[in-house]
Motif scaffolding. Structure first.
Motif, PDB file in Angstrom:
ATOM      1  N   LEU A 171       0.811  -1.213   0.000  1.00 26.31           N
ATOM      2  CA  LEU A 171       0.000   0.000   0.000  1.00 26.31           C
ATOM      3  C   LEU A 171       0.848   1.269   0.000  1.00 26.31           C
ATOM      4  O   LEU A 171       0.353   2.351  -0.342  1.00 26.31           O
ATOM      5  CB  LEU A 171      -0.935   0.003   1.211  1.00 26.31           C
ATOM      6  N   LEU A 172       2.108   1.159   0.397  1.00 23.56           N
ATOM      7  CA  LEU A 172       2.994   2.318   0.419  1.00 23.56           C
ATOM      8  C   LEU A 172       3.585   2.648  -0.949  1.00 23.56           C
ATOM      9  O   LEU A 172       4.241   3.676  -1.113  1.00 23.56           O
ATOM     10  CB  LEU A 172       4.142   2.086   1.410  1.00 23.56           C
ATOM     11  N   LEU A 173       3.348   1.799  -1.936  1.00 21.51           N
ATOM     12  CA  LEU A 173       3.948   2.005  -3.251  1.00 21.51           C
ATOM     13  C   LEU A 173       3.356   3.205  -3.974  1.00 21.51           C
ATOM     14  O   LEU A 173       2.167   3.509  -3.864  1.00 21.51           O
ATOM     15  CB  LEU A 173       3.752   0.768  -4.132  1.00 21.51           C
ATOM     16  N   ALA A 174       4.205   3.868  -4.751  1.00 14.95           N
ATOM     17  CA  ALA A 174       3.752   4.886  -5.693  1.00 14.95           C
ATOM     18  C   ALA A 174       2.970   4.197  -6.809  1.00 14.95           C
ATOM     19  O   ALA A 174       3.027   2.970  -6.954  1.00 14.95           O
ATOM     20  CB  ALA A 174       4.968   5.628  -6.259  1.00 14.95           C
ATOM     21  N   PRO A 175       2.235   4.965  -7.625  1.00 13.31           N
ATOM     22  CA  PRO A 175       1.396   4.353  -8.672  1.00 13.31           C
ATOM     23  C   PRO A 175       2.119   3.355  -9.573  1.00 13.31           C
ATOM     24  O   PRO A 175       1.525   2.380 -10.015  1.00 13.31           O
ATOM     25  CB  PRO A 175       0.900   5.573  -9.463  1.00 13.31           C
ATOM     26  N   LYS A 176       3.391   3.569  -9.845  1.00  9.95           N
ATOM     27  CA  LYS A 176       4.141   2.620 -10.670  1.00  9.95           C
ATOM     28  C   LYS A 176       5.320   2.031  -9.891  1.00  9.95           C
ATOM     29  O   LYS A 176       6.329   1.621 -10.477  1.00  9.95           O
ATOM     30  CB  LYS A 176       4.634   3.293 -11.950  1.00  9.95           C
ATOM     31  N   GLY A 177       5.154   1.939  -8.576  1.00 16.33           N
ATOM     32  CA  GLY A 177       6.225   1.427  -7.732  1.00 16.33           C
ATOM     33  C   GLY A 177       6.341  -0.085  -7.768  1.00 16.33           C
ATOM     34  O   GLY A 177       5.472  -0.792  -8.288  1.00 16.33           O
ATOM     35  N   THR A 178       7.437  -0.580  -7.185  1.00 17.87           N
ATOM     36  CA  THR A 178       7.724  -2.023  -7.172  1.00 17.87           C
ATOM     37  C   THR A 178       7.992  -2.497  -5.754  1.00 17.87           C
ATOM     38  O   THR A 178       8.830  -1.922  -5.048  1.00 17.87           O
ATOM     39  CB  THR A 178       8.958  -2.340  -8.046  1.00 17.87           C
ATOM     40  N   LEU A 179       7.269  -3.520  -5.348  1.00 19.57           N
ATOM     41  CA  LEU A 179       7.519  -4.197  -4.075  1.00 19.57           C
ATOM     42  C   LEU A 179       8.393  -5.413  -4.341  1.00 19.57           C
ATOM     43  O   LEU A 179       8.071  -6.235  -5.206  1.00 19.57           O
ATOM     44  CB  LEU A 179       6.202  -4.637  -3.432  1.00 19.57           C
ATOM     45  N   VAL A 180       9.491  -5.523  -3.606  1.00 17.48           N
ATOM     46  CA  VAL A 180      10.344  -6.711  -3.693  1.00 17.48           C
ATOM     47  C   VAL A 180      10.379  -7.356  -2.312  1.00 17.48           C
ATOM     48  O   VAL A 180      10.905  -6.780  -1.360  1.00 17.48           O
ATOM     49  CB  VAL A 180      11.767  -6.375  -4.164  1.00 17.48           C
ATOM     50  N   SER A 181       9.808  -8.544  -2.224  1.00 18.47           N
ATOM     51  CA  SER A 181       9.832  -9.329  -0.990  1.00 18.47           C
ATOM     52  C   SER A 181      10.967 -10.333  -1.083  1.00 18.47           C
ATOM     53  O   SER A 181      11.163 -10.958  -2.131  1.00 18.47           O
ATOM     54  CB  SER A 181       8.493 -10.050  -0.819  1.00 18.47           C
ATOM     55  N   TYR A 182      11.715 -10.470   0.009  1.00 19.85           N
ATOM     56  CA  TYR A 182      12.833 -11.421  -0.065  1.00 19.85           C
ATOM     57  C   TYR A 182      12.987 -12.241   1.212  1.00 19.85           C
ATOM     58  O   TYR A 182      14.067 -12.754   1.512  1.00 19.85           O
ATOM     59  CB  TYR A 182      14.138 -10.704  -0.418  1.00 19.85           C
ATOM     60  N   GLY A 183      11.893 -12.426   1.934  1.00 18.68           N
ATOM     61  CA  GLY A 183      11.963 -13.259   3.132  1.00 18.68           C
ATOM     62  C   GLY A 183      10.669 -13.230   3.907  1.00 18.68           C
ATOM     63  O   GLY A 183       9.733 -12.486   3.589  1.00 18.68           O
ATOM     64  N   THR A 184      10.624 -14.076   4.932  1.00 18.39           N
ATOM     65  CA  THR A 184       9.447 -14.156   5.806  1.00 18.39           C
ATOM     66  C   THR A 184       9.916 -14.159   7.255  1.00 18.39           C
ATOM     67  O   THR A 184       9.619 -15.071   8.028  1.00 18.39           O
ATOM     68  CB  THR A 184       8.619 -15.418   5.506  1.00 18.39           C
ATOM     69  N   ALA A 185      10.667 -13.114   7.634  1.00 18.78           N
ATOM     70  CA  ALA A 185      11.241 -13.050   8.971  1.00 18.78           C
ATOM     71  C   ALA A 185      10.183 -13.109  10.061  1.00 18.78           C
ATOM     72  O   ALA A 185      10.432 -13.616  11.156  1.00 18.78           O
ATOM     73  CB  ALA A 185      12.080 -11.786   9.124  1.00 18.78           C
ATOM     74  N   SER A 186       8.992 -12.611   9.779  1.00 21.27           N
ATOM     75  CA  SER A 186       7.941 -12.582  10.799  1.00 21.27           C
ATOM     76  C   SER A 186       7.477 -13.979  11.185  1.00 21.27           C
ATOM     77  O   SER A 186       6.872 -14.160  12.238  1.00 21.27           O
ATOM     78  CB  SER A 186       6.740 -11.771  10.301  1.00 21.27           C
ATOM     79  N   THR A 187       7.765 -14.981  10.344  1.00 24.02           N
ATOM     80  CA  THR A 187       7.338 -16.353  10.643  1.00 24.02           C
ATOM     81  C   THR A 187       8.506 -17.225  11.089  1.00 24.02           C
ATOM     82  O   THR A 187       8.366 -18.445  11.158  1.00 24.02           O
ATOM     83  CB  THR A 187       6.659 -16.983   9.406  1.00 24.02           C
ATOM     84  N   ARG A 188       9.638 -16.616  11.413  1.00 23.44           N
ATOM     85  CA  ARG A 188      10.839 -17.387  11.752  1.00 23.44           C
ATOM     86  C   ARG A 188      10.605 -18.385  12.878  1.00 23.44           C
ATOM     87  O   ARG A 188      11.058 -19.521  12.822  1.00 23.44           O
ATOM     88  CB  ARG A 188      11.981 -16.443  12.147  1.00 23.44           C
ATOM     89  N   ASP A 189       9.887 -17.959  13.913  1.00 25.52           N
ATOM     90  CA  ASP A 189       9.699 -18.803  15.090  1.00 25.52           C
ATOM     91  C   ASP A 189       8.327 -19.465  15.140  1.00 25.52           C
ATOM     92  O   ASP A 189       7.967 -20.077  16.150  1.00 25.52           O
ATOM     93  CB  ASP A 189       9.910 -17.970  16.361  1.00 25.52           C
ATOM     94  N   VAL A 190       7.560 -19.353  14.056  1.00 30.30           N
ATOM     95  CA  VAL A 190       6.230 -19.961  14.018  1.00 30.30           C
ATOM     96  C   VAL A 190       6.367 -21.461  13.759  1.00 30.30           C
ATOM     97  O   VAL A 190       7.098 -21.884  12.860  1.00 30.30           O
ATOM     98  CB  VAL A 190       5.363 -19.304  12.928  1.00 30.30           C
ATOM     99  N   GLN A 191       5.672 -22.249  14.553  1.00 28.47           N
ATOM    100  CA  GLN A 191       5.727 -23.697  14.385  1.00 28.47           C
ATOM    101  C   GLN A 191       4.932 -24.121  13.151  1.00 28.47           C
ATOM    102  O   GLN A 191       4.030 -23.425  12.698  1.00 28.47           O
ATOM    103  CB  GLN A 191       5.163 -24.392  15.630  1.00 28.47           C
ATOM    104  N   GLY A 192       5.263 -25.302  12.626  1.00 27.55           N
ATOM    105  CA  GLY A 192       4.511 -25.827  11.497  1.00 27.55           C
ATOM    106  C   GLY A 192       5.333 -25.835  10.222  1.00 27.55           C
ATOM    107  O   GLY A 192       6.554 -25.721  10.240  1.00 27.55           O
ATOM    108  N   SER A 193       4.637 -25.959   9.107  1.00 28.18           N
ATOM    109  CA  SER A 193       5.270 -26.109   7.808  1.00 28.18           C
ATOM    110  C   SER A 193       6.163 -24.927   7.474  1.00 28.18           C
ATOM    111  O   SER A 193       5.782 -23.765   7.673  1.00 28.18           O
ATOM    112  CB  SER A 193       4.206 -26.266   6.719  1.00 28.18           C
TER     113      SER A 193
END
Length: 356
Positions: free
Chosen positions: A242-264
């Protein structure tokens, strides 16, 4: 070219390499469960080079592997280590003898947490002799990742406004510097204790724990961000988009928020992939990508050529002083448990580096 583990070094003196020390992940363990072992040394096979490790890094990937959470990690037990800088001490048949004694960096994915690392000759990227090995190590996986996300995916240009989540981390601190060099205005999230360091690298720091973080980031870039680099993942990825400009690009490169979450280990990544694919297909001019450093490796020659070209450019910037290495600590391989604990503590700026 040689047929026994006892080699001749570049200086012509015998190199009695009989054993190799390595750090082994035996399973899902706490840092103090990582085992330091020795095994017999083996000579290089045709097309291979043995590097005497001078520096190996601890990145988020290995932290995930310790938890059994890295997307495609090998089965236990195995030797972690995503990248290495070392000096060639043995070459196999077909490898020029002139390689011996020279210093190289290699992206390994696994196997670098060892006193000696065997690699393919075509994966070598030479490290300028004017650059310290630990300094160079901080820019191997981090430098390739940051450079390719910035220039190959987001295509950041002078005058762009960029947001880097986790600006004090290994990749984050590299992104901040490379984006600044590219002429972008950079905002970076970090805890307050790291704000001075983030500011020194070239970004305006923002407290990632601020309950009004999204509003604060929006106020800093009212027209939106031309590129947002997000290693956190999880539900917060929506705010990044949602913070992107009209022609902006989001690059995701990890899932740090799930580092300690149990499961798959795969479920959070697959969910993220699906969300990014939907966004990227939306006819609104915005881009949404997941960066995978190994993408395209099936076209091996092209993959290697891009990696070599990008890392060579990063090393040139390091050698001429344009990049400042962020070495959080240099810790001996024998103390790998201490090194991993420090890397996972969230208290450091830059990268924890293992040394011989």
């Amino acid at each position: 070219m040689y047929d026994s583990p006892a080699r001749v070094s570049a200086a012509g003196s015998p190199l009695a390499l009989t054993t190799i020390t390595e750090a082994v992940l035996p399973g899902i363990v706490e840092p103090d469960g990582i085992q330091v072992r020795t095994r017999p040394a083996r000579p290089a096979d045709p097309g291979q080079v043995v590097l005497a490790m001078e520096a190996a890094g601890i990145s988020f990937a290995e932290q995930q592997m310790r938890r059994g959470k890295y997307y495609d990690q090998p089965p236990y037990p195995f030797v972690p280590g995503y990248d290495v800088v070392g000096r060639a001490v043995d070459v196999g048949e077909g490898v020029p003898g002139s390689v011996l004694g020279r210093r190289f960096a290699v992206l390994t994915k696994t196997g670098a947490w060892a006193s000696h690392v065997t690699v393919e000759v075509n994966d070598l990227v030479e490290v300028p002799e004017s650059v310290d090995s630990a300094d160079a190590e901080t820019f191997v996986v981090n430098g390739i990742t940051a450079w390719q996300m910035l220039h190959r995916l987001a295509k950041v240009r002078p005058g762009d406004t960029v947001l880097v989540m986790g600006a004090n981390g290994g990749v984050g601190s590299t992104l901040v510097q490379l984006a600044s060099i590219a002429g972008a205005t950079v905002m970076g999230t970090a805890s307050p204790k790291h704000h001075d360091a983030v500011r020194a690298l070239g970004a305006t720091p923002v407290d990632y724990r601020n309950p009004d973080l999204h509003e604060q980031l929006r106020a800093l870039a009212p027209k939106g961000y031309d590129a947002v680099f997000d290693h956190v993942g999880g539900e917060g990825i929506l705010n990044s988009y949602l913070l992107l400009a009209p022609k902006g690009t989001l690059v995701s490169y990890g899932t740090a928020s799930t580092r300690d979450v149990q499961g798959s280990s795969k479920a959070p990544v697959l969910k993220l992939f699906a969300r990014l694919m939907l966004w990227n297909a939306a006819p609104n001019g915005k881009g949404a990508h997941f960066y995978n450093i190994w993408a395209g490796r099936r076209r091996r020659d092209t993959f290697r050529a891009k990696l070599h070209a990008d890392l060579t450019q990063v090393f040139a910037l390091l050698a001429d002083g344009s990049l400042t290495p962020q070495v959080a600590a240099r810790i001996p391989l024998a103390d790998v448990a201490k090194a991993v604990q420090m890397a996972e503590s969230g208290t450091v700026v830059g990268k924890v580096v293992l040394v011989p």
